[in-house]
Scaffold this motif. Structure first.
Motif, PDB file in Angstrom:
ATOM      1  N   ILE A   7       0.850  -1.179   0.000  1.00 48.86           N
ATOM      2  CA  ILE A   7       0.000   0.000   0.000  1.00 48.86           C
ATOM      3  C   ILE A   7       0.888   1.233   0.000  1.00 48.86           C
ATOM      4  O   ILE A   7       1.726   1.416   0.890  1.00 48.86           O
ATOM      5  N   TYR A   8       0.716   2.035  -1.015  1.00 50.76           N
ATOM      6  CA  TYR A   8       1.485   3.261  -1.149  1.00 50.76           C
ATOM      7  C   TYR A   8       0.521   4.424  -1.298  1.00 50.76           C
ATOM      8  O   TYR A   8      -0.594   4.268  -1.777  1.00 50.76           O
ATOM      9  N   THR A   9       0.980   5.589  -0.923  1.00 49.96           N
ATOM     10  CA  THR A   9       0.147   6.777  -1.019  1.00 49.96           C
ATOM     11  C   THR A   9       0.492   7.556  -2.283  1.00 49.96           C
ATOM     12  O   THR A   9       1.461   7.257  -2.965  1.00 49.96           O
ATOM     13  N   GLU A  10      -0.293   8.570  -2.555  1.00 46.70           N
ATOM     14  CA  GLU A  10      -0.047   9.424  -3.714  1.00 46.70           C
ATOM     15  C   GLU A  10       1.329  10.085  -3.633  1.00 46.70           C
ATOM     16  O   GLU A  10       1.981  10.310  -4.640  1.00 46.70           O
ATOM     17  N   LYS A  11       1.783  10.358  -2.419  1.00 44.46           N
ATOM     18  CA  LYS A  11       3.115  10.951  -2.235  1.00 44.46           C
ATOM     19  C   LYS A  11       4.230  10.027  -2.728  1.00 44.46           C
ATOM     20  O   LYS A  11       5.295  10.488  -3.089  1.00 44.46           O
ATOM     21  N   ASP A  12       3.968   8.730  -2.739  1.00 46.64           N
ATOM     22  CA  ASP A  12       4.973   7.760  -3.175  1.00 46.64           C
ATOM     23  C   ASP A  12       5.087   7.665  -4.690  1.00 46.64           C
ATOM     24  O   ASP A  12       6.063   7.118  -5.208  1.00 46.64           O
ATOM     25  N   ALA A  13       4.126   8.184  -5.425  1.00 47.53           N
ATOM     26  CA  ALA A  13       4.050   7.979  -6.881  1.00 47.53           C
ATOM     27  C   ALA A  13       5.321   8.376  -7.625  1.00 47.53           C
ATOM     28  O   ALA A  13       5.737   7.681  -8.545  1.00 47.53           O
ATOM     29  N   GLU A  14       5.959   9.455  -7.240  1.00 50.32           N
ATOM     30  CA  GLU A  14       7.150   9.921  -7.950  1.00 50.32           C
ATOM     31  C   GLU A  14       8.386   9.066  -7.688  1.00 50.32           C
ATOM     32  O   GLU A  14       9.384   9.212  -8.370  1.00 50.32           O
ATOM     33  N   LYS A  15       8.307   8.195  -6.705  1.00 53.86           N
ATOM     34  CA  LYS A  15       9.477   7.374  -6.403  1.00 53.86           C
ATOM     35  C   LYS A  15       9.240   5.882  -6.671  1.00 53.86           C
ATOM     36  O   LYS A  15      10.027   5.049  -6.254  1.00 53.86           O
ATOM     37  N   ILE A  16       8.176   5.558  -7.389  1.00 54.00           N
ATOM     38  CA  ILE A  16       7.890   4.168  -7.753  1.00 54.00           C
ATOM     39  C   ILE A  16       8.353   3.929  -9.187  1.00 54.00           C
ATOM     40  O   ILE A  16       8.035   4.695 -10.091  1.00 54.00           O
ATOM     41  N   PHE A  17       9.115   2.849  -9.373  1.00 56.61           N
ATOM     42  CA  PHE A  17       9.665   2.499 -10.677  1.00 56.61           C
ATOM     43  C   PHE A  17       9.381   1.032 -10.970  1.00 56.61           C
ATOM     44  O   PHE A  17       9.302   0.214 -10.059  1.00 56.61           O
ATOM     45  N   GLY A  59      13.609   5.263  -3.291  1.00 59.09           N
ATOM     46  CA  GLY A  59      12.801   4.744  -4.383  1.00 59.09           C
ATOM     47  C   GLY A  59      12.280   3.345  -4.113  1.00 59.09           C
ATOM     48  O   GLY A  59      12.864   2.578  -3.354  1.00 59.09           O
ATOM     49  N   ILE A  60      11.180   3.031  -4.755  1.00 57.08           N
ATOM     50  CA  ILE A  60      10.536   1.723  -4.645  1.00 57.08           C
ATOM     51  C   ILE A  60      10.554   1.115  -6.037  1.00 57.08           C
ATOM     52  O   ILE A  60       9.981   1.666  -6.968  1.00 57.08           O
ATOM     53  N   VAL A  61      11.258  -0.010  -6.177  1.00 57.88           N
ATOM     54  CA  VAL A  61      11.423  -0.626  -7.486  1.00 57.88           C
ATOM     55  C   VAL A  61      10.712  -1.974  -7.521  1.00 57.88           C
ATOM     56  O   VAL A  61      10.965  -2.836  -6.687  1.00 57.88           O
ATOM     57  N   PHE A  62       9.827  -2.125  -8.486  1.00 60.86           N
ATOM     58  CA  PHE A  62       9.187  -3.406  -8.749  1.00 60.86           C
ATOM     59  C   PHE A  62       9.914  -4.016  -9.939  1.00 60.86           C
ATOM     60  O   PHE A  62       9.905  -3.447 -11.032  1.00 60.86           O
ATOM     61  N   HIS A  63      10.568  -5.139  -9.722  1.00 66.11           N
ATOM     62  CA  HIS A  63      11.263  -5.824 -10.813  1.00 66.11           C
ATOM     63  C   HIS A  63      10.362  -6.962 -11.269  1.00 66.11           C
ATOM     64  O   HIS A  63      10.052  -7.863 -10.506  1.00 66.11           O
ATOM     65  N   LEU A  64       9.942  -6.931 -12.525  1.00 63.83           N
ATOM     66  CA  LEU A  64       8.913  -7.843 -13.013  1.00 63.83           C
ATOM     67  C   LEU A  64       9.446  -9.178 -13.518  1.00 63.83           C
ATOM     68  O   LEU A  64       8.664 -10.018 -13.943  1.00 63.83           O
ATOM     69  N   GLY A  65      10.739  -9.388 -13.474  1.00 63.91           N
ATOM     70  CA  GLY A  65      11.254 -10.699 -13.852  1.00 63.91           C
ATOM     71  C   GLY A  65      12.563 -10.642 -14.603  1.00 63.91           C
ATOM     72  O   GLY A  65      12.980  -9.592 -15.076  1.00 63.91           O
ATOM     73  N   ASP A  66      13.198 -11.806 -14.717  1.00 69.17           N
ATOM     74  CA  ASP A  66      14.496 -11.951 -15.379  1.00 69.17           C
ATOM     75  C   ASP A  66      15.520 -10.964 -14.815  1.00 69.17           C
ATOM     76  O   ASP A  66      16.143 -10.192 -15.536  1.00 69.17           O
ATOM     77  N   VAL A  67      15.677 -11.028 -13.506  1.00 67.98           N
ATOM     78  CA  VAL A  67      16.580 -10.121 -12.805  1.00 67.98           C
ATOM     79  C   VAL A  67      18.035 -10.413 -13.142  1.00 67.98           C
ATOM     80  O   VAL A  67      18.753  -9.546 -13.615  1.00 67.98           O
ATOM     81  N   ALA A  68      18.458 -11.646 -12.867  1.00 66.18           N
ATOM     82  CA  ALA A  68      19.881 -11.958 -12.987  1.00 66.18           C
ATOM     83  C   ALA A  68      20.109 -13.432 -13.263  1.00 66.18           C
ATOM     84  O   ALA A  68      19.290 -14.269 -12.926  1.00 66.18           O
ATOM     85  N   PHE A  69      21.238 -13.683 -13.849  1.00 67.76           N
ATOM     86  CA  PHE A  69      21.727 -15.029 -14.050  1.00 67.76           C
ATOM     87  C   PHE A  69      22.672 -15.277 -12.887  1.00 67.76           C
ATOM     88  O   PHE A  69      23.790 -14.783 -12.870  1.00 67.76           O
ATOM     89  N   GLY A  70      22.211 -15.981 -11.872  1.00 68.88           N
ATOM     90  CA  GLY A  70      23.015 -16.166 -10.664  1.00 68.88           C
ATOM     91  C   GLY A  70      22.410 -15.391  -9.506  1.00 68.88           C
ATOM     92  O   GLY A  70      21.210 -15.145  -9.459  1.00 68.88           O
ATOM     93  N   ASN A  71      23.246 -14.956  -8.602  1.00 64.91           N
ATOM     94  CA  ASN A  71      22.802 -14.315  -7.368  1.00 64.91           C
ATOM     95  C   ASN A  71      22.551 -12.822  -7.562  1.00 64.91           C
ATOM     96  O   ASN A  71      23.483 -12.042  -7.670  1.00 64.91           O
TER      97      ASN A  71
END
Length: 92
Positions: A7-17, A59-71
């Motif tokens: 749950i994020y507020t409108e204030k968070d919108a500029e820092k969501i990626f 910042g708040i980053v949502f990574h949708l997949g295929d992050v890395a090969f390995g750790n």
């Protein structure tokens, strides 16, 4: 596994990626996708540089997949003070 709700507020919108398909540590992705890097070290360093340039420390980053090969934790240690939510499965 239980679904997490964020749950994020409108204030968070500029820092969501949102991002995906970074493929950190994946040597062959340079060839497969014609990425303009000479090797995976250069590839990863440039993606990290751009990430740190764009995403603020809170910042708040949502990574949708295929992050890395390995750790991928090694990579995320180079992007300090960010919050990550890796989405494991997306169904639209």
């Amino acid at each position: 596994m239980k679904n997490k709700q964020f749950i994020y507020t409108e204030k968070d919108a500029e820092k969501i990626f949102f991002t995906s398909d970074t493929h950190f540590g994946h040597e062959n992705i340079i060839k497969y996708c014609k990425r303009p890097f000479k090797d995976v070290k250069e590839h990863d360093a440039e993606l990290i540089r751009r990430w740190n340039e764009k995403v603020p420390e809170d910042g708040i980053v949502f990574h949708l997949g295929d992050v890395a090969f390995g750790n991928h934790q090694t990579i995320f240690r180079q992007t300090p003070n960010r919050v990550y939510h890796q989405i494991r499965r997306c169904a639209f």
